[in-house]
Design an enzyme around this catalytic site. Structure first.
Site, PDB file in Angstrom:
ATOM      1  N   LYS A 199       0.841  -1.207   0.000  1.00 33.08           N
ATOM      2  CA  LYS A 199       0.000   0.000   0.000  1.00 33.08           C
ATOM      3  C   LYS A 199       0.878   1.260   0.000  1.00 33.08           C
ATOM      4  CE  LYS A 199      -3.754  -2.449   2.246  1.00 33.08           C
ATOM      5  NZ  LYS A 199      -4.435  -2.833   3.487  1.00 33.08           N
ATOM      6  N   GLN A 248      -4.194  -1.310   9.594  1.00 31.74           N
ATOM      7  CA  GLN A 248      -4.184  -2.642   8.992  1.00 31.74           C
ATOM      8  C   GLN A 248      -4.850  -3.647   9.939  1.00 31.74           C
ATOM      9  OE1 GLN A 248      -3.131  -3.409   5.859  1.00 31.74           O
ATOM     10  NE2 GLN A 248      -3.844  -5.483   6.218  1.00 31.74           N
ATOM     11  N   ASP A 263     -10.373   3.328   4.168  1.00 34.78           N
ATOM     12  CA  ASP A 263     -10.838   1.953   3.964  1.00 34.78           C
ATOM     13  C   ASP A 263     -12.366   1.907   3.821  1.00 34.78           C
ATOM     14  OD1 ASP A 263      -8.996  -0.078   3.683  1.00 34.78           O
ATOM     15  OD2 ASP A 263      -8.643  -0.317   5.829  1.00 34.78           O
TER      16      ASP A 263
END
Ligand code: NAD
Length: 305
Positions: free
Chosen positions: A53, A97, A120
């Site tokens: 990422k 994460q 997200d």
């Protein structure tokens, strides 16, 4: 024989376009979009995901930072760090994460991220906005799936879309995004009886179950667009999807490979979400400063020219 939907190539085109926009953003707003990724602990899989990422964000010219925290950090301390990033006007996107260590409540941590920095799209308020149909940051994998389907040129409107899997991160949100595109959506899951009779109706079939070869060729409507979200490592150590790829490709019209299908789009959509957050922040700041300039000018008797 199905056409392969090349997720890697599509993601590369999206990233290339984004990269060309950076100099103009810098000139217009004086800074670049920024993404802060937090990882707790040393899980090797998660380490690879976060590095991918960060590397992707850096490759398009974004300001990307990795915050590595020890496994034993308390939930309270993690949330305090998130609050600092929430308050920082130079931070556009925050991603924690998952999974987090067992001593933390993931929902509480995710919901501590500012809604407008939740790249997200997992914050309860963004999930609520998604289902209400009001503006929100959509989760990356479902958003990428819609891009993959659109890349085939097959219209989604009016089609029957079958979704296998009902998780909060893939199945449910992709079903809602398909509904927003005016598909007729059938959702299936572990308790679904006679899965095959339903998958056979799908002009579009999205499979996110995490079960190798769950979908065999005889379960696919001829010509269907098949999106295989699953990624599991099989007994021989290979990364595989949920669809029996070789046999399915003989029946489907379009199909995504694993790897190289949905995965690259998930990352490209993370960058898109970061860009969206940046533009919202930059626009809000510039309109706020215009309002203040007008107020101050009025106070000191200067005209706006
Ligand atoms: P999950 O385990 O949370 O959910 C799986 C869903 O599949 C459940 O709703 C379950 O009801 C359904 N299911 C399982 N077995 C089934 C069966 N036999 N018949 C019908 N339904 C069944 O998983 P998830 O987080 O949604 O992920 C699904 C898969 O997608 C995993 O392999 C995961 O690694 C992968 N994934 C890939 C990406 C990507 O970017 N490529 C992103 C997220 C998830």
């Amino acid at each position: 024989m199905a056409q392969i939907i090349d997720g890697k190539a599509l993601a590369a085109r999206i990233k290339e376009k984004m990269k060309t926009q950076m100099p103009q953003l810098k000139a217009q707003y004086g800074r670049l979009p920024s993404l802060y990724v937090i990882i707790v602990g040393t899980d090797p899989g998660s380490q690879i995901y976060v590095r991918n990422k960060i590397n992707a964000a850096v490759s398009v010219g974004m300001d990307a930072r990795l915050i590595e925290l020890p496994e034993e950090i308390s939930e309270t301390d993690l949330i305090s760090i998130i609050h600092v990033l929430n308050e920082d006007p130079l931070v556009d996107g925050i991603l924690v994460q998952l999974p987090l260590p067992a001593h933390m409540n993931e929902e509480r941590v995710v919901d501590s991220i500012a809604k407008d920095k939740d790249v997200d799209g997992f914050h309860a308020l963004n999930v609520g906005s998604l289902w209400q149909g009001t503006h929100c940051i959509s989760p990356c994998t479902p958003k990428g799936i819609i891009q993959l389907i659109k890349s085939t040129g097959i219209p989604i409107c009016g089609k029957v879309a079958v979704v296998v899997g009902r998780s909060n991160i893939v199945g449910k949100p992709v079903a809602k995004l398909l509904l927003d595109e005016n598909a007729t959506v059938i959702m299936t899951h572990t308790f679904t009886e006679d899965l095959k009779s339903l998958t056979l109706q799908g002009d579009i079939l999205v499979v996110a179950a995490g079960q190798e070869k769950l979908i065999t060729a005889d379960m696919i409507k001829p010509g269907a667009v098949v999106i295989d979200v699953g990624i599991t490592r099989n007994a021989s150590g290979r990364l595989v999807g949920d669809v029996d790829f070789d046999a399915a490709a003989a029946v489907a019209g379009y199909i995504t490979p694993v790897p190289g299908g949905v995965g690259p789009l998930t990352i490209a959509m993370l960058l898109k979400n970061t860009m969206e957050c940046f533009l919202n922040h930059a626009e809000a700041n510039s309109s706020a400063s215009k309002i203040w300039a007008t107020v101050i000018n009025a106070r000191i008797g200067r005209t706006n020219e």
